[in-house]
Design an enzyme around this catalytic site. Structure first.
Site, PDB file in Angstrom:
ATOM      1  N   HIS A  25      34.254  44.520  50.945  1.00  0.00           N
ATOM      2  CA  HIS A  25      35.287  44.859  49.967  1.00  0.00           C
ATOM      3  C   HIS A  25      36.540  45.285  50.747  1.00  0.00           C
ATOM      4  CE1 HIS A  25      35.805  45.888  45.489  1.00  0.00           C
ATOM      5  NE2 HIS A  25      37.002  46.071  46.034  1.00  0.00           N
ATOM      6  N   TRP A  31      35.145  48.717  36.073  1.00  0.00           N
ATOM      7  CA  TRP A  31      35.883  49.283  37.203  1.00  0.00           C
ATOM      8  C   TRP A  31      36.775  50.376  36.668  1.00  0.00           C
ATOM      9  CZ3 TRP A  31      35.728  48.770  42.444  1.00  0.00           C
ATOM     10  CH2 TRP A  31      36.708  49.492  43.130  1.00  0.00           C
ATOM     11  N   GLU A  70      33.667  43.277  37.621  1.00  0.00           N
ATOM     12  CA  GLU A  70      34.749  44.247  37.396  1.00  0.00           C
ATOM     13  C   GLU A  70      35.504  43.889  36.130  1.00  0.00           C
ATOM     14  OE1 GLU A  70      37.593  44.930  40.581  1.00  0.00           O
ATOM     15  OE2 GLU A  70      35.993  44.833  42.080  1.00  0.00           O
ATOM     16  N   TYR A 123      40.798  41.140  34.567  1.00  0.00           N
ATOM     17  CA  TYR A 123      41.632  42.269  34.161  1.00  0.00           C
ATOM     18  C   TYR A 123      42.687  41.910  33.119  1.00  0.00           C
ATOM     19  CZ  TYR A 123      39.715  45.208  37.845  1.00  0.00           C
ATOM     20  OH  TYR A 123      38.867  45.957  38.616  1.00  0.00           O
ATOM     21  N   ASN A 167      35.472  38.893  38.134  1.00  0.00           N
ATOM     22  CA  ASN A 167      36.299  40.056  37.796  1.00  0.00           C
ATOM     23  C   ASN A 167      37.440  39.602  36.905  1.00  0.00           C
ATOM     24  OD1 ASN A 167      34.682  41.351  39.630  1.00  0.00           O
ATOM     25  ND2 ASN A 167      36.298  41.711  41.137  1.00  0.00           N
ATOM     26  N   ASN A 186      34.144  40.405  48.015  1.00  0.00           N
ATOM     27  CA  ASN A 186      34.869  40.744  46.807  1.00  0.00           C
ATOM     28  C   ASN A 186      36.249  40.109  46.823  1.00  0.00           C
ATOM     29  OD1 ASN A 186      35.373  42.406  44.314  1.00  0.00           O
ATOM     30  ND2 ASN A 186      37.064  43.109  45.608  1.00  0.00           N
ATOM     31  N   GLU A 187      36.513  39.250  45.862  1.00  0.00           N
ATOM     32  CA  GLU A 187      37.859  38.716  45.612  1.00  0.00           C
ATOM     33  C   GLU A 187      38.576  38.182  46.848  1.00  0.00           C
ATOM     34  OE1 GLU A 187      40.121  41.738  43.652  1.00  0.00           O
ATOM     35  OE2 GLU A 187      39.013  41.550  41.800  1.00  0.00           O
ATOM     36  N   ARG A 197      27.495  49.071  41.323  1.00  0.00           N
ATOM     37  CA  ARG A 197      28.060  48.158  42.318  1.00  0.00           C
ATOM     38  C   ARG A 197      28.917  48.982  43.278  1.00  0.00           C
ATOM     39  NH1 ARG A 197      33.103  44.382  42.198  1.00  0.00           N
ATOM     40  NH2 ARG A 197      32.745  43.385  44.202  1.00  0.00           N
ATOM     41  N   GLU A 226      43.644  53.611  44.711  1.00  0.00           N
ATOM     42  CA  GLU A 226      43.944  52.258  44.236  1.00  0.00           C
ATOM     43  C   GLU A 226      44.786  51.540  45.310  1.00  0.00           C
ATOM     44  OE1 GLU A 226      42.760  50.243  42.211  1.00  0.00           O
ATOM     45  OE2 GLU A 226      44.353  48.786  41.908  1.00  0.00           O
ATOM     46  N   TRP A 227      44.189  51.402  46.505  1.00  0.00           N
ATOM     47  CA  TRP A 227      44.812  50.649  47.610  1.00  0.00           C
ATOM     48  C   TRP A 227      46.252  51.095  47.840  1.00  0.00           C
ATOM     49  CZ3 TRP A 227      40.800  48.920  50.071  1.00  0.00           C
ATOM     50  CH2 TRP A 227      39.678  48.493  49.362  1.00  0.00           C
ATOM     51  N   GLN A 260      37.702  52.974  48.970  1.00  0.00           N
ATOM     52  CA  GLN A 260      38.362  53.643  47.859  1.00  0.00           C
ATOM     53  C   GLN A 260      37.721  54.984  47.491  1.00  0.00           C
ATOM     54  OE1 GLN A 260      38.406  49.680  45.542  1.00  0.00           O
ATOM     55  NE2 GLN A 260      40.264  50.665  44.847  1.00  0.00           N
TER      56      GLN A 260
HETATM   57  C1  PNW Z   1      40.405  44.642  42.112  1.00  0.00           C
HETATM   58  N1  PNW Z   1      44.938  40.647  39.960  1.00  0.00           N
HETATM   59  O1  PNW Z   1      41.595  44.136  42.633  1.00  0.00           O
HETATM   60  C2  PNW Z   1      39.627  45.229  43.278  1.00  0.00           C
HETATM   61  O2  PNW Z   1      38.403  44.577  43.484  1.00  0.00           O
HETATM   62  C3  PNW Z   1      39.440  46.702  43.207  1.00  0.00           C
HETATM   63  O3  PNW Z   1      39.153  47.209  44.496  1.00  0.00           O
HETATM   64  C4  PNW Z   1      40.663  47.332  42.586  1.00  0.00           C
HETATM   65  O4  PNW Z   1      40.664  48.724  42.684  1.00  0.00           O
HETATM   66  C5  PNW Z   1      40.690  46.868  41.145  1.00  0.00           C
HETATM   67  O5  PNW Z   1      40.702  45.464  41.052  1.00  0.00           O
HETATM   68  C6  PNW Z   1      41.854  47.403  40.342  1.00  0.00           C
HETATM   69  O6  PNW Z   1      43.070  46.869  40.799  1.00  0.00           O
HETATM   70  C7  PNW Z   1      42.397  43.296  41.899  1.00  0.00           C
HETATM   71  O7  PNW Z   1      46.147  40.599  40.304  1.00  0.00           O
HETATM   72  C8  PNW Z   1      43.713  43.175  42.307  1.00  0.00           C
HETATM   73  O8  PNW Z   1      44.491  39.923  39.031  1.00  0.00           O
HETATM   74  C9  PNW Z   1      44.549  42.299  41.677  1.00  0.00           C
HETATM   75  C10 PNW Z   1      44.076  41.532  40.619  1.00  0.00           C
HETATM   76  C11 PNW Z   1      42.771  41.660  40.194  1.00  0.00           C
HETATM   77  C12 PNW Z   1      41.944  42.544  40.838  1.00  0.00           C
END
Ligand code: PNW
Length: 485
Positions: free
Chosen positions: A128, A428, A382, A316, A314, A172-173, A83, A435-436, A26
């Site tokens: 990652h 984060w 995150e 969100y 993590n 990661n995730e 990180r 952002e992917w 990223q």
């Molecule tokens: C994370 N969800 O991805 C990643 O670790 C990061 O690389 C990314 O940039 C960041 O979050 C922001 O999107 C996620 O659906 C993708 O809960 C999806 C989810 C959570 C985290």
């Protein structure tokens, strides 16, 4: 629920660690420089139609050349840890230890040395999402030999950097990269093998994690004295009603999202019963003779159990979950789970379509983890929010200030009122980045990055100084003047 909206004054212990996160693909750019091999994300973004406006990580923040700028802005904010992730194919261009790219190895030494000189502790993620393309060509995570290649790569990194790096994160995730890479196909490598590969890949990721943790434990821990963990994520799944069906559906949502990985590692070396049960029943209903979910041998369970020194979490957003029976055919990872999710129109929206800020969900999420996985040591690895903006800077990011302070406050409640062992918090992200598949318009940074400018200047949003203040105060001390914080 008054607890949800009340603000708690208080601070964290003096050794609490505050940080920011990024990931190699990223931010680094230099996708084919100095001997780096291609990863599945290079292949994916170079395929037309895969990402927003066909945007790629070819240059992105150019941190491969501008990492000193990154260190400078972290120092400015008073950051305690950073990180970041190592790009596997920058170190091992074809993914195997047959060939080592010394220029790539040196890059991470320079970055780590610069961080330590600035008083910032490196927290390093080994994976990652950027699998070397040469390994994908052998089947990627669907091939169980990946555990051996990953372990060789981890071993190399521990040996090379471990005298300086004390916090390691293997993956990661895994929930996101297996689901979105192999089930929905929205991320690299873009496969839609529904209800099958996702389970086999996750199985191999768990074995790879366990192998690498044992390598650290057996060969490096006694001399390097660091810690090795894994980062898992899930949205908080809140039962839509008080019915037993919806409460069970919400727990299933959490087990499929988080327990899938946390249960084998932190509980008993095996998947949650509800996952084994659901996937078996659906598989048989589909006319299969065995479950699509692979099984661990007794020996593998023993090797998996207890393989994490801390849990990276993590968080969100949150969703409401209700029970919904899904038809068996055709198979699918989501259909195995028999629920549906909705969100609440009253929750504010954000610049990322998939998330609405729900701060109270953070505290519930932390309590659920604490109760289900034997009260692990937790690092928040995150937490963050985005604005949507093509190029226009939005420096007055009041929504991010609100997000950051309310989430840190919920974490303070989890720490102080619920007694959860949280050792650090990581926002984060340090700066806007790729952002992917969503590209550059989804901006999660505390710093704005001008992607049109060849120098890629990093400019602080208002949230950067607010976070710096939270760090200086180590939380939210009671205001002496009686003024609101
Ligand atoms: C994370 N969800 O991805 C990643 O670790 C990061 O690389 C990314 O940039 C960041 O979050 C922001 O999107 C996620 O659906 C993708 O809960 C999806 C989810 C959570 C985290």
């Amino acid at each position: 629920d008054p607890e949800r909206d009340s603000f708690l004054y208080g601070t964290f212990p003096s050794n609490f660690s505050w940080g920011v996160a990024t990931a190699a693909y990223q931010i680094e750019g230099a996708w084919n420089e100095d001997g780096k091999g291609p990863s599945i994300w290079d292949t994916f973004t170079h395929t037309p139609g895969r990402t927003y406006n066909n945007q790629t990580g070819d240059v992105t923040c150019d941190s491969y050349h501008r990492y000193e700028d990154d260190i400078a802005i972290m120092k400015e904010m008073g950051m305690k840890h950073y990180r970041f992730s190592i790009a596997w194919s920058r170190v091992f261009p074809d993914g195997t230890r047959n060939r080592i790219n010394m220029a790539g190895v040196d890059y991470y030494h320079k970055l780590i040395d610069g961080l330590l000189a600035a008083g910032i502790q490196p927290m390093v993620t080994l994976y990652h999402w950027d699998l070397p393309q040469a390994l994908q060509d052998m089947g990627g995570w669907d091939n169980d030999i990946m555990a051996v290649h990953f372990d060789n790569y981890a071993d190399f990194c521990f040996n090379e950097y471990g005298s300086k790096v004390k916090l390691w994160i293997t993956f990661n995730e895994p929930y996101v990269f297996t689901k979105v890479g192999l089930e929905t196909g929205v991320h690299a490598p873009g496969l839609k093998h529904q209800g099958t590969t996702v389970y086999r890949a996750a199985h191999n990721v768990l074995k790879a994690h366990a192998k690498a943790w044992h390598t650290y434990n057996d060969r490096y821990r006694s001399t390097q004295k660091g810690k090795c963990g894994i980062t898992l994520n899930c949205s908080w799944g809140q039962a839509a009603t008080d019915s037993e069906e919806d409460k069970a559906a919400a727990d299933r949502y959490m087990q499929f999202g988080f327990g899938w990985f946390a249960h084998p590692i932190f509980v008993n070396g095996d998947y949650p019963e509800v996952i084994k049960d659901k996937v078996m029943k659906k598989s048989l209903a589909q006319g299969l003779t065995t479950s699509r979910l692979p099984e661990f041998t007794e020996e593998e369970k023993q090797l998996l159990k207890g393989t994490s020194d801390f849990l990276g979490a993590n968080y969100y957003t949150a969703v409401y979950v209700s029970a919904k029976e899904r038809q068996a055919m055709p198979p699918g990872f989501f259909k195995d789970q028999d629920f549906m999710t909705t969100d609440d129109e009253n929750w504010p929206t954000s610049g990322a379509g998939w998330m609405r800020p729900v701060p109270w969900g953070f505290r519930k999420f932390l309590n659920w983890i604490n109760e289900n996985f034997n009260k692990p040591v937790i690092y928040i690895t995150e937490n963050g929010v985005a604005e949507h903006s093509e190029d226009e800077p939005m420096f007055e990011d009041t929504w991010r200030i609100q997000y950051l302070t309310s989430h840190v406050n919920e974490m303070l409640k989890a720490y102080t009122l619920d007694g959860i062992d949280i050792r650090g918090y990581t926002y984060w992200s340090l700066m806007d980045n790729l952002e992917w598949a969503e590209g550059y318009a989804s901006r999660f940074g505390l710093y704005y990055v001008d992607f049109k400018n060849p120098k890629r200047p990093r400019l602080p949003k208002e949230s950067a100084s607010v976070y710096a203040k939270v760090i200086r105060n180590n939380g939210f001390p009671e205001p002496a003047s009686g003024m609101l914080w």
